[in-house]
Design a protein around this motif. Structure first.
Motif, PDB file in Angstrom:
ATOM      1  N   ASN A 245       0.851  -1.183   0.000  1.00 47.68           N
ATOM      2  CA  ASN A 245       0.000   0.000   0.000  1.00 47.68           C
ATOM      3  C   ASN A 245       0.890   1.237   0.000  1.00 47.68           C
ATOM      4  O   ASN A 245       1.782   1.355   0.842  1.00 47.68           O
ATOM      5  CB  ASN A 245      -0.923   0.008   1.226  1.00 47.68           C
ATOM      6  CG  ASN A 245      -1.946   1.129   1.161  1.00 47.68           C
ATOM      7  OD1 ASN A 245      -1.623   2.293   1.354  1.00 47.68           O
ATOM      8  ND2 ASN A 245      -3.189   0.774   0.894  1.00 47.68           N
ATOM      9  N   ILE A 246       0.652   2.126  -0.945  1.00 49.92           N
ATOM     10  CA  ILE A 246       1.442   3.356  -1.031  1.00 49.92           C
ATOM     11  C   ILE A 246       0.492   4.543  -0.967  1.00 49.92           C
ATOM     12  O   ILE A 246      -0.288   4.791  -1.895  1.00 49.92           O
ATOM     13  CB  ILE A 246       2.280   3.407  -2.327  1.00 49.92           C
ATOM     14  CG1 ILE A 246       3.219   2.198  -2.401  1.00 49.92           C
ATOM     15  CG2 ILE A 246       3.095   4.701  -2.379  1.00 49.92           C
ATOM     16  CD1 ILE A 246       4.012   2.111  -3.690  1.00 49.92           C
ATOM     17  N   SER A 250       3.827   4.141   3.481  1.00 52.26           N
ATOM     18  CA  SER A 250       3.654   2.902   2.709  1.00 52.26           C
ATOM     19  C   SER A 250       3.850   1.718   3.639  1.00 52.26           C
ATOM     20  O   SER A 250       4.451   1.840   4.708  1.00 52.26           O
ATOM     21  CB  SER A 250       4.633   2.833   1.530  1.00 52.26           C
ATOM     22  OG  SER A 250       5.974   2.865   1.975  1.00 52.26           O
ATOM     23  N   GLY A 286       7.187   6.548   1.597  1.00 52.84           N
ATOM     24  CA  GLY A 286       6.203   6.059   0.638  1.00 52.84           C
ATOM     25  C   GLY A 286       5.856   7.125  -0.370  1.00 52.84           C
ATOM     26  O   GLY A 286       6.724   7.757  -0.985  1.00 52.84           O
TER      27      GLY A 286
END
Length: 453
Positions: A245-246, A250, A286
Motif C-alpha cells: 500500500n502506497i 507505505s 512512501g
C-alpha cells in the motif's frame, strides 16, 4: 442494503457507500485534512474538532442519500493520539504518527523512543502514541484533566454513538506501542513502570463489537487501523497475497502465523482479525517521497515566474511516453529516516552529465520507493513458510501512477493485482462492519466482494 465507512487519513478524510450485495462502491466523498500550526518544529498536529465536523458531514450526506444503512465502519491513521476529558471531549490536538517528539534527547545519547526500546521488550519509535505520551509525561505537557487517550478514529466512532469513553480494537491499540501481542492488550505493568498512567488507556475489545448506534439507529463498528483495513479491503484473508500500500506512507503486509518477526529483520508483527496476525514493513515516506519531488518541480517552475497548482499532470504525461532511461539515478527515499534509524536520510546517486533529468529523477524516486518496500519484504519472499503468489497493490500512490505498478511487479518478480474499488482502507472498514453487523458470517465470506482490475 448499503454500508458506509469512514477513513480518517493524514491528508484527507474519505467516506464511501458500499452495496452489501454486490460490493459496488456507490459513491466516494472526501475532504482535505490538514495540519495546524505548531509551536515546535518537530510537532505534527491536527484539529480533532475539525476532523469530527468533516466526518459527520460526509457520513450525514451518505446516510440521507442511501438510507436505510446497514452499518458504519471506521478506520484511519494509526499510531497517533489525542487526549480526552471525562466527558469525552478532546482536550488536545491529534498528535499524528509523523510527530517527532520521540526523537528529542532524553537520557544522555538516547532519545525518548530509544529509551523505551532499550528498557523494555518492545521496539518503539517516534510517532507511536505511547512514545508521545511518555514525552508529554516526562516534560509535564500531559493535560491535567486527561482521562483517556485514543486514536482519532476511536474518537470519531465514540462521538458518532454519543458515548464519553472510547474503546479500541487490537489493531489500533498495538499501533501505540508497548502492546502484548499474545495477550491482545497493552502491557500495563510496563507502561506504569515508565511513569505513565495506564488508566489513560481505553479497554481493548475483541473483533466482533458494535459499539453503539447513531441517532438514526445505525450500528457503528469498532474502528480498526488503516493498515489492517487496507489489507482486508485488498486481499481479505488470503495468505497467498502480499499487499503493498502506497499512500502518504507505505506498507508491505502479509498474513502471518507467528508472534515474533524474523530475526534481524525490520518487520513487525501486528494483530489482524479473528486472532490472526500480519507481518508488516513500514517505510516512513512512501508516496510522500514522490510528493517531495512534485513540490521540487513546482518550485523550479515558480522560478520561471509560472504558478502551477500541481506538477503531477506534467509528470504523468512524461511517464506516459514510456521513454527508456538507460543509466538511471539511484535514489534512496528514506527522507524521513526509518523507524529504526530516524537520523538516516535519503540519497541521490549515480548522477552523470546525461541522466540528471526530470524523467530520470521520477523513475529514480519510484524505484526507490519500490526498493525500500522490497528490502523490508526480503525475509518474507525468501523465508520458509511463506507462499506468496501475487502482489496486491493498493493506495493512491499506485492507483494514480501506472508506472508504479510496473516497477513494483518488476522489482518483486510477482504479478500485480489492483483492486477494482478505490479507497481500499475504507472498503476494508466497510467489510469489517458488515461482519460485525451480521451481514456476513466472517471475513472470508465478506472478502468475496473484492474484485480486481
Amino acid at each position: 442494503m448499503v454500508a458506509i465507512s469512514l477513513d480518517i487519513g493524514t491528508t484527507k478524510i474519505c467516506a464511501i457507500a458500499v452495496d452489501c450485495d454486490t460490493g459496488d462502491v456507490l459513491e466516494v466523498l472526501s475532504e482535505a485534512n490538514a495540519f495546524i500550526p505548531a509551536g515546535r518544529a518537530w510537532e505534527k498536529i491536527q484539529d480533532p474538532g475539525r476532523i469530527m465536523e468533516i466526518s459527520e458531514m460526509l457520513c450525514g450526506t451518505l446516510i440521507r442519500k442511501y438510507a436505510p444503512i446497514a452499518c458504519i465502519g471506521l478506520t484511519g491513521q494509526m499510531h497517533g493520539i489525542l487526549y480526552l476529558n471525562r466527558s469525552g471531549e478532546a482536550i488536545s490536538p491529534l498528535y499524528t504518527w509523523q510527530d517527532q517528539c520521540g526523537n528529542q534527547p532524553y537520557m544522555g545519547h538516547l532519545s525518548y523512543a530509544e529509551y523505551l526500546t532499550e528498557n523494555s521488550a518492545y521496539r518503539m519509535a517516534t510517532g507511536f502514541g505511547l512514545t508521545t505520551c511518555f514525552y508529554h509525561t516526562q516534560t509535564g505537557q500531559l493535560p491535567p484533566e486527561a482521562y483517556k487517550l485514543c486514536t482519532i478514529q476511536d474518537y470519531v466512532a465514540m462521538r458518532l454513538v454519543g458515548k464519553a469513553e472510547p474503546i479500541m480494537h487490537p489493531s489500533n491499540a498495538a499501533s501505540l506501542g508497548l502492546f502484548d501481542l499474545p495477550g491482545r492488550d497493552f502491557d500495563r505493568e510496563t507502561i506504569n513502570r515508565f511513569g505513565m498512567n495506564a488508566d489513560l488507556l481505553p479497554a481493548v475489545v475483541p473483533d466482533h463489537r458494535i459499539i453503539g448506534e447513531t441517532r438514526e439507529g445505525i450500528p457503528v463498528c469498532v474502528a480498526i487501523g488503516d493498515n489492517q483495513a487496507s489489507v482486508l479491503g485488498s486481499a481479505g484473508v488470503d495468505k497467498g497475497s502480499m499487499v503493498v500500500n502506497i499512500g502518504t506512507g507505505s506498507q508491505v503486509s502479509v498474513l502471518y502465523d507467528g508472534t515474533q518477526a524474523p530475526e534481524n529483520s525490520q518487520l513487525e508483527v501486528r494483530p489482524y482479525l479473528e486472532g490472526m496476525n500480519m507481518l508488516v514493513g513500514s517505510p516512513l515516506c512512501g508516496g510522500s517521497a514522490y510528493a517531495l519531488l512534485e513540490r521540487f518541480f513546482r518550485e523550479v517552475i515558480r522560478m520561471a515566474g509560472i504558478e502551477a497548482e500541481s506538477a503531477y499532470p506534467y509528470m504523468n504525461a512524461l511517464l506516459a511516453r514510456k521513454e527508456q532511461v538507460t543509466d538511471p539515478l539511484l535514489v534512496s527515499t528514506r527522507f524521513s529516516g526509518t523507524r529504526h534509524n530516524p537520523h538516516e536520510r535519503g540519497r541521490i546517486e549515480n548522477i552523470g552529465l546525461d541522466n540528471f533529468t526530470p524523467l530520470s529523477m521520477m523513475i529514480g524516486f519510484l524505484n526507490g520507493i519500490a526498493q525500500e518496500l522490497y528490502d523490508l519484504a526480503m525475509p518474507i519472499l525468501t523465508g520458509a513458510g511463506f507462499s506468496t503468489r501475487h502482489l496486491v497493490a493498493a493506495g493512491n500512490g499506485v492507483r494514480k501512477n501506472p508506472a508504479m505498478r510496473s516497477i513494483l511487479s518488476e522489482r518483486f518478480g510477482l504479478p500485480v493485482r489492483v483492486p477494482l474499488h478505490r479507497e481500499e482502507a475504507a472498503f476494508g472498514a466497510a467489510l469489517f462492519a458488515m461482519v460485525n453487523a451480521g451481514v456476513f458470517a466472517d471475513p472470508d465470506e465478506a472478502g468475496r466482494l473484492i474484485r480486481y482490475v
